[in-house]
Design a protein around this motif. Structure first.
Motif, PDB file in Angstrom:
ATOM      1  N   UNK A 160       0.849  -1.190   0.000  1.00  0.00           N
ATOM      2  CA  UNK A 160       0.000   0.000   0.000  1.00  0.00           C
ATOM      3  C   UNK A 160       0.885   1.241   0.000  1.00  0.00           C
ATOM      4  N   UNK A 161       0.704   2.134  -0.956  1.00  0.00           N
ATOM      5  CA  UNK A 161       1.586   3.316  -1.044  1.00  0.00           C
ATOM      6  C   UNK A 161       1.494   4.234   0.169  1.00  0.00           C
ATOM      7  N   UNK A 162       0.454   4.094   0.984  1.00  0.00           N
ATOM      8  CA  UNK A 162       0.323   4.945   2.170  1.00  0.00           C
ATOM      9  C   UNK A 162       1.253   4.490   3.303  1.00  0.00           C
ATOM     10  N   UNK A 163       1.806   3.269   3.187  1.00  0.00           N
ATOM     11  CA  UNK A 163       2.724   2.759   4.208  1.00  0.00           C
ATOM     12  C   UNK A 163       4.139   3.250   3.922  1.00  0.00           C
ATOM     13  N   UNK A 164       4.713   3.934   4.881  1.00  0.00           N
ATOM     14  CA  UNK A 164       6.081   4.418   4.704  1.00  0.00           C
ATOM     15  C   UNK A 164       7.068   3.254   4.835  1.00  0.00           C
ATOM     16  N   UNK A 165       8.048   3.211   3.953  1.00  0.00           N
ATOM     17  CA  UNK A 165       9.043   2.132   3.985  1.00  0.00           C
ATOM     18  C   UNK A 165       9.814   2.131   5.314  1.00  0.00           C
ATOM     19  N   UNK A 166       9.892   3.295   5.943  1.00  0.00           N
ATOM     20  CA  UNK A 166      10.600   3.376   7.222  1.00  0.00           C
ATOM     21  C   UNK A 166       9.873   2.627   8.337  1.00  0.00           C
ATOM     22  N   UNK A 167       8.623   2.264   8.110  1.00  0.00           N
ATOM     23  CA  UNK A 167       7.843   1.516   9.104  1.00  0.00           C
ATOM     24  C   UNK A 167       7.769   0.035   8.758  1.00  0.00           C
ATOM     25  N   UNK A 185      17.345  -4.550  -0.914  1.00  0.00           N
ATOM     26  CA  UNK A 185      16.536  -3.786   0.035  1.00  0.00           C
ATOM     27  C   UNK A 185      16.706  -2.290  -0.193  1.00  0.00           C
ATOM     28  N   UNK A 186      17.940  -1.866  -0.403  1.00  0.00           N
ATOM     29  CA  UNK A 186      18.199  -0.440  -0.635  1.00  0.00           C
ATOM     30  C   UNK A 186      17.523   0.036  -1.917  1.00  0.00           C
ATOM     31  N   UNK A 187      17.615  -0.762  -2.980  1.00  0.00           N
ATOM     32  CA  UNK A 187      16.980  -0.380  -4.249  1.00  0.00           C
ATOM     33  C   UNK A 187      15.467  -0.279  -4.131  1.00  0.00           C
ATOM     34  N   UNK A 188      14.881  -1.069  -3.210  1.00  0.00           N
ATOM     35  CA  UNK A 188      13.435  -1.036  -3.008  1.00  0.00           C
ATOM     36  C   UNK A 188      13.017   0.017  -1.988  1.00  0.00           C
ATOM     37  N   UNK A 189      13.983   0.706  -1.373  1.00  0.00           N
ATOM     38  CA  UNK A 189      13.664   1.801  -0.463  1.00  0.00           C
ATOM     39  C   UNK A 189      13.504   1.422   0.996  1.00  0.00           C
ATOM     40  N   UNK A 286      30.881  -0.092  -0.684  1.00  0.00           N
ATOM     41  CA  UNK A 286      29.476   0.131  -1.058  1.00  0.00           C
ATOM     42  C   UNK A 286      28.587   0.015   0.171  1.00  0.00           C
ATOM     43  N   UNK A 287      28.819  -1.028   0.971  1.00  0.00           N
ATOM     44  CA  UNK A 287      28.030  -1.236   2.184  1.00  0.00           C
ATOM     45  C   UNK A 287      28.216  -0.062   3.154  1.00  0.00           C
ATOM     46  N   UNK A 288      29.434   0.357   3.327  1.00  0.00           N
ATOM     47  CA  UNK A 288      29.747   1.465   4.224  1.00  0.00           C
ATOM     48  C   UNK A 288      29.024   2.741   3.798  1.00  0.00           C
ATOM     49  N   UNK A 289      28.949   2.969   2.493  1.00  0.00           N
ATOM     50  CA  UNK A 289      28.390   4.217   1.983  1.00  0.00           C
ATOM     51  C   UNK A 289      26.894   4.363   2.256  1.00  0.00           C
ATOM     52  N   UNK A 350      21.360  -6.344  13.370  1.00  0.00           N
ATOM     53  CA  UNK A 350      20.410  -5.327  12.923  1.00  0.00           C
ATOM     54  C   UNK A 350      21.171  -4.308  12.078  1.00  0.00           C
ATOM     55  N   UNK A 351      20.619  -3.985  10.920  1.00  0.00           N
ATOM     56  CA  UNK A 351      21.227  -3.019  10.000  1.00  0.00           C
ATOM     57  C   UNK A 351      20.192  -1.949   9.673  1.00  0.00           C
ATOM     58  N   UNK A 352      20.609  -0.696   9.814  1.00  0.00           N
ATOM     59  CA  UNK A 352      19.771   0.402   9.365  1.00  0.00           C
ATOM     60  C   UNK A 352      20.493   1.131   8.240  1.00  0.00           C
ATOM     61  N   UNK A 353      19.822   1.249   7.113  1.00  0.00           N
ATOM     62  CA  UNK A 353      20.396   1.921   5.950  1.00  0.00           C
ATOM     63  C   UNK A 353      19.970   3.388   5.947  1.00  0.00           C
ATOM     64  N   UNK A 354      20.798   4.210   5.349  1.00  0.00           N
ATOM     65  CA  UNK A 354      20.443   5.626   5.223  1.00  0.00           C
ATOM     66  C   UNK A 354      19.139   5.752   4.451  1.00  0.00           C
ATOM     67  N   UNK A 355      18.284   6.674   4.901  1.00  0.00           N
ATOM     68  CA  UNK A 355      17.015   6.886   4.232  1.00  0.00           C
ATOM     69  C   UNK A 355      17.140   7.829   3.056  1.00  0.00           C
TER      70      UNK A 355
END
Length: 355
Positions: A160-167, A185-189, A286-289, A350-355
């Protein structure tokens, strides 16, 4: 004569210094604590500034709440590859902390991890990919067949486009190339990822993030000489820990130590692609960036308490409960669990990617 004696003393001092340096260089690979600053040192600051991420403050109280829940799990028999106590608790803790609205799980096996996630976030919608004949089924979970791989799905159209990828939280326990999964995962946001089976260099079925982060520039890399201090130390530790890794398991005949003897493994088709050291360094860059947080969750208890003899504690973050915490260990009911429930730890991260 006095001049000669002085020269010999200086030469002896230099030799002792070189030996000491060799010892430190070899032992740093065994003594590093990847849960702290193993991969990207300063980028953990985002998590470190928030005291609620401190396991010393929240880990043990949460764990006390978790044990009765863990004992009520529907799938209790041992299954190779399934989450044990350490990873079950880590998964539950992180899901409760993040409170995602949607969880996408790749590799749920028979449903134990899905059950853990459901207990952590009761109202979340869970999409389970590749679950094999689950023993646990829930109405608010969408089960997707093994033919649909995470990387092949169009998530922008499916969600659903109303769901933010950050959630949205991604949980990978599918034994696939984790660097590949990060790129997908990064390419999909997506931003929030958890990986089980984050195997150490020289082991595992897939190219793990721990292997990606094992770089000479970050204090990693390995001495492939069978006469090195590292080789001797690893051989000695193998006598005590079943999954300790000897230098012959890390290095190929050509001295390739990165990944698994120079291989970037990927399980689905049993693919093992050889990569150069330059490519390995490039993958890390690449991972670091794109990385904001890399955090390996620690084991619940020390081997002195849990009696496990599987994973090597020299290659793990410090446990929540050390040998000095036997009273707490007993009070939480952990001493009633069988040792095998503590033996499947493999650096869930646990990995958090830059938004």
């Amino acid at each position: 004569m006095e001049l000669l004696s002085r020269a010999l003393l200086i030469l002896l001092a230099m030799l002792l210094l070189l030996l000491a340096l060799e010892w430190n260089l070899d032992w740093k690979h065994l003594g590093s604590a990847p849960g702290g600053h193993y991969c990207i040192e300063e980028k953990l600051a985002a998590a470190g500034r928030d005291s609620s991420w401190d396991f010393g403050l929240l880990g043990v109280p949460h764990c006390k709440d978790f044990i009765p829940l863990y004992e009520s799990r529907p799938i209790k028999q041992y299954q190779r590859g399934a989450l044990g106590l350490d990873h079950s608790f880590g998964l539950w803790f992180l899901a409760r902390r993040l409170q995602p609205e949607i969880i996408i799980e790749s590799g749920g096996h028979r449903g134990h991890s899905t059950w853990i996630l459901r207990r952590a976030v009761p109202d979340a919608r869970i999409i389970a990919l590749g679950t094999e004949h689950p023993s646990y089924v829930h109405a608010n979970t969408i089960y997707v067949t093994r033919d649909n791989d995470f990387g092949s799905l169009d998530w922008d159209n499916l969600l659903n486009p109303s769901i933010r990828k950050a959630k949205i939280l991604l949980v990978f326990d599918d034994h696939q190339n984790q660097f590949k999964r990060v790129l997908q995962a990064r390419n999909a946001g997506f931003q929030h990822l958890i990986f089980a089976n984050n195997s150490d260099t020289g082991s595992g079925e897939a190219y793990s993030l721990r292997q990606v982060c094992d770089q000479q520039s970050t204090g990693g890399g390995h001495n492939c000489s069978i006469d090195s201090r590292e080789a001797a130390a690893r051989s000695q530790r193998k006598k005590s820990w079943d999954r300790a890794i000897e230098i012959s398991e890390i290095c190929s005949s050509k001295g390739e130590w990165w990944g698994v003897r120079g291989q970037m493994r990927d399980k689905p088709d049993r693919a093992s692609v050889y990569i150069t050291h330059r490519d390995h360094v490039r993958n890390h860059g690449i991972f670091d960036s794109m990385l904001q947080t890399y955090w390996e969750l620690p084991p619940v208890a020390s081997p002195g308490l849990s009696k496990q003899r599987s994973y090597d504690p020299a290659r793990t973050p410090p446990p929540l409960l050390g040998d000095e915490d036997s009273v707490v260990f007993d009070a939480m009911g952990l001493s009633q669990l069988e040792p095998w429930q503590f033996g499947d730890y493999s650096q869930l991260v646990y990995v958090r990617l830059d938004g």
